[in-house]
Structures are given as structure tokens and as C-alpha cells.
Design an enzyme around this catalytic site. Structure first.
Site, short mmCIF file in Angstrom:
data_model
loop_
_atom_site.label_atom_id
_atom_site.label_comp_id
_atom_site.label_asym_id
_atom_site.label_seq_id
_atom_site.Cartn_x
_atom_site.Cartn_y
_atom_site.Cartn_z
CE LYS A 111 19.10 -13.81 30.32
NZ LYS A 111 20.00 -13.38 31.09
CE LYS A 194 23.32 -28.75 29.99
NZ LYS A 194 24.62 -27.99 29.85
CE LYS A 197 20.43 -24.04 39.92
NZ LYS A 197 21.80 -24.27 39.28
#
Length: 329
Positions: A111, A194, A197
Site C-alpha cells: 500500500k 477469475k 472488480k
């Protein structure tokens, strides 16, 4: 009955992959465990979303999980920020957690690379807030993906360290509860990987028939089989996987036979697949609309869940304060 805790990230709408993955597991668990499911809106502050976005996302996620089958009569579902006890426990755990440990957490480093101008203290101490979410209910199991295993080890470390410092056996060490290997993996419409989003290849549960049909008709295909009974390439196997998930057995067999004798027409397959996805998701979409349009009901469910979570967390916190030596209110 064993306590299970799981956070739900308020990051947009649920799709078919979520439904057959995490949501399906939550529905199974609520019948077998004392489950606490919370919408992690405080965790969202690590990326500085607008306050109105947090509230909107929390209500969206709550409505969609309820529509999918999460039952407030069987489990406790609440919004994280409605149970303030977690913040005090978060403080105590931070006091016993070392900077070096937090800086070595992989999710923090990732992050920090992605948002170098916003490496805030909340991002650094994300694992201890996660530990507080779990330990406030003295949970023994936590359903997580493998990417959260390092954070789970931090939660266990927090529990062990508290017990060792104060000479007690108060907190159980929570164990990771990985989703079943047999869980359905829903492929995306882009022909690989898969449904997700970030990949932009989803069928969302709230979408109407027109939107779903348009998406399915654009799904990636190839030129078709050139030899009988040939192996399907990934892009085609993904369509058949979706067909197996939502369609009747005879429908699947019909298109398998068409593939095997090289007479398959992808347009026909996509039309059937779209119709079957719409048929499958329509009852869920209607419930999503019902919950989304009844703010009073959503607020009441969230309030009831918060009260049950508060009761569990307050009992834990009272014992923690007593163990440390603080006044118990």
C-alpha cells in the site's frame, strides 16, 4: 458455539464471484458458528474516502449481503464504526506492538508503494485494528483469504503478547479459516482469470437484464472447434463454467454436444447464458432493491447488530481494563 469474526470491505457492489465465494461461505457458517460479520468502514479511512462515500458504501454492502442470504436472526452483522469499544482495544494492542513488526507487513509495504503521498499511521497499524476487530469478540476462527495470513499472524501475536505481559490466558489465538478448496471459482467475461472488480470482468448482482445480456454478448470467444471432441481453450471453458453454475443440466449437455460435433454457435450459447444468469440473479436483485429502498429497515438491522456486537465487545473490554489495572466502567 465457537465465535467467528469476519470483516467485509465496503468497496462497491457484489458480483457473481463474491456470491459463490465469500458470501456462500458466510451463509454456511451462520448455521454452524456464532458469527460476527462487520462492514469495515474505519479500515476504509486508510485511503481517505469522503465521509458520504463511506456511509453509502456501508449501506450498499449491507443491503446486498442481506439480499444474498445473510440472516440477522442467525448471525450478528454490524457496521464497524458503530461499536466504539474496538478503538480502546486497538489502543492497548498498539501499545504492545513494535514499529519494526508493523513495517515488515507485506500489505503495508504494498500500500505504501501504491500511495506514497498517503502513508498514514492508520495504514501502518491496520493489522492491530484488524486484531482488535477479532479479539474484541474473543473469536477462535476468522475466514480469510491467504493474502491476509500475515495479518492473522499479527493478530495471534497480539493475543499471545497480551497474555504473556499480564500473566493471563484471556485471549484465544484466532486461527485462519480458509475457504473450502471446493468453493466455486467464477471466471470473468474477459476469457481469463477469475471474476473481479479490478479486472472489470464482472456480472454484478444488482444489474438488470439488459446490462447483463449486453456484457455476456461481448464475452471473449474464438473461431470455434475444428475437430470433434476437442479440448476447449480457456476462453470457451470459462463460458461453460458459467453455464454449469447457472444453467440446467440439460442446457449444459446441449451445448457440450454442440461443441463436440463442431456445430456450436457462440451467439446462441451467449444468449442462453445471459438468460440463465438473469434468471439466477433476478430474485437477488429484487431483494437488493427492496433493502436499498428501505433505509429505516437497514438502519434498524445495523442498530440491532451493533447492540449485539457492543454487548460482546464491552464484556471483553471490561475484562481487559481489569487485567491491565484500569477502572472498569
Amino acid at each position: 458455539m465457537e465465535k467467528v469474526v469476519s470483516g467485509i470491505r465496503p468497496t462497491g457492489h457484489l458480483h457473481l464471484g463474491n456470491y459463490f465465494g465469500a458470501v456462500a461461505n458466510f451463509i454456511k457458517m451462520q448455521d454452524n458458528y456464532n458469527c460476527y460479520f462487520f462492514i469495515a468502514d474505519w479500515h476504509s479511512l486508510t485511503t481517505h474516502p469522503k465521509p458520504e462515500d463511506i456511509v453509502k458504501s456501508a449501506h450498499t454492502i449491507l443491503a446486498e449481503y442481506l439480499a444474498c442470504g445473510i440472516d440477522p436472526a442467525k448471525c450478528t452483522i454490524y457496521i464497524q464504526s458503530d461499536v466504539r469499544e474496538v478503538l480502546e482495544l486497538y489502543l492497548y494492542l498498539n501499545m504492545n506492538t513494535y514499529l519494526g513488526e508493523l513495517e515488515r507487513v507485506t500489505t503495508f509495504k504494498e500500500k505504501a508503494r501504491k500511495q506514497p503521498d498517503n502513508v498514514n499511521a492508520g495504514l501502518l497499524t491496520y493489522p492491530t485494528l484488524m486484531a482488535a476487530d477479532i479479539l474484541q469478540h474473543r473469536a477462535v476462527k476468522v475466514p480469510v483469504g491467504k493474502d491476509q495470513e500475515q495479518n492473522m499472524e499479527m493478530a495471534r501475536k497480539c493475543a499471545r503478547r497480551f497474555n504473556n505481559i499480564y500473566g493471563v490466558e484471556f485471549f484465544p489465538e484466532p486461527q485462519s479459516f480458509h475457504y473450502s478448496a471446493s468453493a466455486v471459482k467464477v471466471p470473468g467475461l474477459d476469457g481469463s482469470g477469475k471474476m473481479g472488480k479490478s479486472e472489470g470482468n464482472c456480472i454484478y448482482l444488482y444489474e438488470d437484464a439488459k446490462t447483463i445480456t449486453k456484457k455476456v454478448m461481448k464475452a471473449v470467444t474464438d473461431t470455434g472447434p475444428t475437430a470433434p471432441n476437442s479440448e476447449k481453450p480457456e476462453v470457451i471453458q470459462n463460458l461453460f463454467t458459467l453455464l454449469n453454475i447457472v444453467s440446467e443440466e440439460e442446457t449444459v449437455k446441449f451445448f457440450e454436444d454442440k461443441w463436440n460435433d463442431c456445430s456450436i454457435r457462440y451467439g446462441d450459447l451467449k444468449k442462453q447464458l445471459a438468460a440463465d444468469i438473469v434468471k439466477f440473479t433476478e430474485p437477488i436483485r429484487e431483494k437488493i432493491e427492496m433493502y436499498s429502498n428501505d433505509t429505516d429497515l437497514l438502519m434498524r438491522i445495523a442498530k440491532d447488530g451493533a447492540e449485539k456486537a457492543h454487548e460482546s465487545a464491552a464484556e471483553t473490554l471490561a475484562e481487559v481494563r481489569k487485567i491491565i489495572g484500569f477502572k472498569v466502567y
